[in-house]
Design a protein around this motif. Structure first.
Motif, PDB file in Angstrom:
ATOM      1  N   MET A  40     -14.227  41.642  64.876  1.00 14.69           N
ATOM      2  CA  MET A  40     -14.540  40.350  64.261  1.00 14.69           C
ATOM      3  C   MET A  40     -16.040  40.186  64.038  1.00 14.69           C
ATOM      4  N   LEU A  41     -16.840  40.705  64.979  1.00 14.77           N
ATOM      5  CA  LEU A  41     -18.296  40.637  64.797  1.00 14.77           C
ATOM      6  C   LEU A  41     -18.731  41.498  63.612  1.00 14.77           C
ATOM      7  N   ALA A  42     -18.103  42.665  63.499  1.00 17.00           N
ATOM      8  CA  ALA A  42     -18.415  43.529  62.357  1.00 17.00           C
ATOM      9  C   ALA A  42     -17.985  42.876  61.055  1.00 17.00           C
ATOM     10  N   SER A  43     -16.822  42.251  61.057  1.00 19.76           N
ATOM     11  CA  SER A  43     -16.335  41.569  59.853  1.00 19.76           C
ATOM     12  C   SER A  43     -17.280  40.443  59.447  1.00 19.76           C
ATOM     13  N   GLN A  44     -17.776  39.716  60.444  1.00 21.84           N
ATOM     14  CA  GLN A  44     -18.719  38.626  60.159  1.00 21.84           C
ATOM     15  C   GLN A  44     -19.999  39.182  59.531  1.00 21.84           C
ATOM     16  N   ALA A  45     -20.473  40.320  60.031  1.00 22.27           N
ATOM     17  CA  ALA A  45     -21.677  40.938  59.480  1.00 22.27           C
ATOM     18  C   ALA A  45     -21.452  41.393  58.045  1.00 22.27           C
ATOM     19  N   VAL A  46     -20.274  41.934  57.779  1.00 18.20           N
ATOM     20  CA  VAL A  46     -19.925  42.371  56.423  1.00 18.20           C
ATOM     21  C   VAL A  46     -19.917  41.183  55.470  1.00 18.20           C
ATOM     22  N   GLU A  47     -19.318  40.070  55.910  1.00 22.43           N
ATOM     23  CA  GLU A  47     -19.228  38.904  55.030  1.00 22.43           C
ATOM     24  C   GLU A  47     -20.585  38.251  54.811  1.00 22.43           C
ATOM     25  N   THR A  48     -21.460  38.315  55.805  1.00 24.29           N
ATOM     26  CA  THR A  48     -22.830  37.813  55.626  1.00 24.29           C
ATOM     27  C   THR A  48     -23.548  38.633  54.561  1.00 24.29           C
ATOM     28  N   ALA A  49     -23.375  39.955  54.637  1.00 26.44           N
ATOM     29  CA  ALA A  49     -23.996  40.834  53.634  1.00 26.44           C
ATOM     30  C   ALA A  49     -23.412  40.575  52.255  1.00 26.44           C
ATOM     31  N   ARG A  50     -22.115  40.338  52.191  1.00 22.65           N
ATOM     32  CA  ARG A  50     -21.479  40.060  50.898  1.00 22.65           C
ATOM     33  C   ARG A  50     -22.068  38.780  50.286  1.00 22.65           C
ATOM     34  N   ALA A  51     -22.326  37.802  51.136  1.00 23.09           N
ATOM     35  CA  ALA A  51     -22.917  36.542  50.656  1.00 23.09           C
ATOM     36  C   ALA A  51     -24.341  36.749  50.153  1.00 23.09           C
ATOM     37  N   GLU A  52     -25.106  37.608  50.809  1.00 20.41           N
ATOM     38  CA  GLU A  52     -26.475  37.891  50.368  1.00 20.41           C
ATOM     39  C   GLU A  52     -26.467  38.573  49.003  1.00 20.41           C
ATOM     40  N   LEU A  53     -25.565  39.516  48.814  1.00 22.49           N
ATOM     41  CA  LEU A  53     -25.474  40.198  47.531  1.00 22.49           C
ATOM     42  C   LEU A  53     -25.032  39.233  46.435  1.00 22.49           C
ATOM     43  N   ALA A  54     -24.097  38.355  46.776  1.00 19.18           N
ATOM     44  CA  ALA A  54     -23.635  37.358  45.812  1.00 19.18           C
ATOM     45  C   ALA A  54     -24.775  36.433  45.389  1.00 19.18           C
ATOM     46  N   SER A  55     -25.644  36.085  46.330  1.00 16.85           N
ATOM     47  CA  SER A  55     -26.786  35.227  46.002  1.00 16.85           C
ATOM     48  C   SER A  55     -27.741  35.913  45.039  1.00 16.85           C
ATOM     49  N   LEU A  56     -27.869  37.228  45.177  1.00 17.07           N
ATOM     50  CA  LEU A  56     -28.772  37.968  44.290  1.00 17.07           C
ATOM     51  C   LEU A  56     -28.291  37.932  42.851  1.00 17.07           C
TER      52      LEU A  56
END
Length: 377
Positions: A40-56
């Protein structure tokens, strides 16, 4: 270490990305698809990264699918849409691409001929810009997909995506953009396109990770091109590599924050480099003029000098390249330069350089000194 000026192939890894990835290699190793705490911690990190890329890129995070890189994303976008059209009964069978697309786009498109698709390649002008008038004649109500890159990977030419989108929409066609060379270097608004391919290592992130943007408004979604556990919304199966995704997200965040500063820095260094060459009376020709190319990118022809010889002689002092890095080792002329109207001989005299975020003014000056020694005056 030689001065690294091969940024169209791979940009240096951002320290922020390296730092973000570090704990996920050893201390935190959970599978992001597992239900336990580490997962779950890894999944949270993945989704945080996905959000950063989406912001770009100005998208919703759920419109992004992680892949192994832009090459895979291009294959899924083009072959996946073709498969979806066949399965859903959509009758359009034309796929229009620019003639200077990356080989992963051209090869993916051409592979569909055996399935009954007609692949149409749109010409470009002397600056490597897609010929809009010709493209308008080639796009019709039979066109399923139009694929034009944001920035060319060899000469740095910036494509008029707004005009491409309007033209494709008028014909009811889908639009795919290979944005690998544009994301993180140009402000991109992908809201009007249906699909876009992204690469981490072209924006100071780690190699081996990329993404495919699939608009939630797209009338057709690509089908997967291979199968497995159904990860990434069923589009791209396989365990998501948490460290690489985290590094990709960190690189995207820094690129978004530094977009204008990076562009100004790269433009200043490339201008300094060219001025240093001129001051040393080095004869060269810029293949793409300044307004048409992305900041920091240079495609230069040195008349009377073989590019491979220049690269070999400069190799222990500066890292530069000839043609596309994805076809390195093959002694063939660049298809990009040939489509721009260059002869085989002129193409063989061309090298490409890119001044990145981590290059300095001494790098630009020293590189000019090295090349002036090699090519003569």
């Amino acid at each position: 270490m030689p001065i690294y000026l091969d940024g169209h192939s791979t940009t240096p890894l951002a320290p922020e990305a390296m730092e973000a990835m570090a704990p996920w290699w050893h201390a935190q190793v959970g599978n992001p698809h597992s239900p336990h705490l580490s997962g779950m911690l890894a999944s949270q990190a993945v989704e945080t990264a996905r959000a950063e890329l989406a912001s770009l890129i100005g998208s919703d995070p759920q419109e992004l699918v992680f892949t192994s890189g832009a090459t895979e994303a291009n294959n899924i976008a083009i072959r996946g849409i073709a498969l979806a059209a066949l399965e859903s009964g959509v009758g359009r069978r034309d796929i229009v691409v620019s003639a200077i697309e990356h080989k992963s786009v051209l090869s993916s498109a051409r592979s569909l001929r055996s399935a009954g698709f007609r692949i149409i390649e749109a010409p470009v002008d002397v600056n490597g810009i897609v010929d809009i008038s010709a493209l308008e004649r080639l796009v019709s109500t039979e066109t399923l997909l139009v694929s034009v890159m944001a920035v060319n990977n060899e000469v740095g030419s910036i494509q008029p995506l707004d005009q491409v989108v309007r033209m494709a929409r008028a014909a009811g066609a889908l639009v795919h953009v290979d944005a690998a060379q544009g994301a993180g270097k140009l402000p991109l608004d992908l809201a009007e396109v249906d699909l876009a391919s992204l690469s981490s290592h072209k924006m100071y992130g780690p190699m081996g990770i990329g993404a495919l943007f699939i608009s939630s408004a797209a009338p057709l979604r690509p089908l997967p091109v291979f199968f497995g556990g159904g990860q990434e919304a069923g589009i791209r199966p396989g365990t998501v590599p948490t460290p690489l995704v985290v590094g990709f997200g960190a690189a995207a965040k820094i690129s978004r924050e530094r977009l204008k500063a990076d562009a100004a820095h790269s433009a200043g260094l490339s201008a300094l480099f060219l001025e240093e060459l001129r001051s040393r009376q080095v004869q060269f020709i810029e293949n793409v003029s300044v307004p048409q190319r992305v900041s920091g990118s240079l495609s230069l022809r040195f008349p009377g000098n073989d590019a491979m010889s220049i690269i070999a002689r400069a190799g222990d002092r500066i890292s530069i390249s000839e043609g596309s890095a994805c076809t390195s080792g093959q002694i063939t002329a660049s298809h990009v330069l040939l489509e721009m109207g260059f002869t085989h001989h002129e193409a063989a005299e061309t090298v490409r350089l890119y001044f990145s975020r981590y290059n300095t003014e001494p790098d630009a000056t020293d590189a000019a000194v090295v090349l002036s020694e090699i090519v003569g005056r």
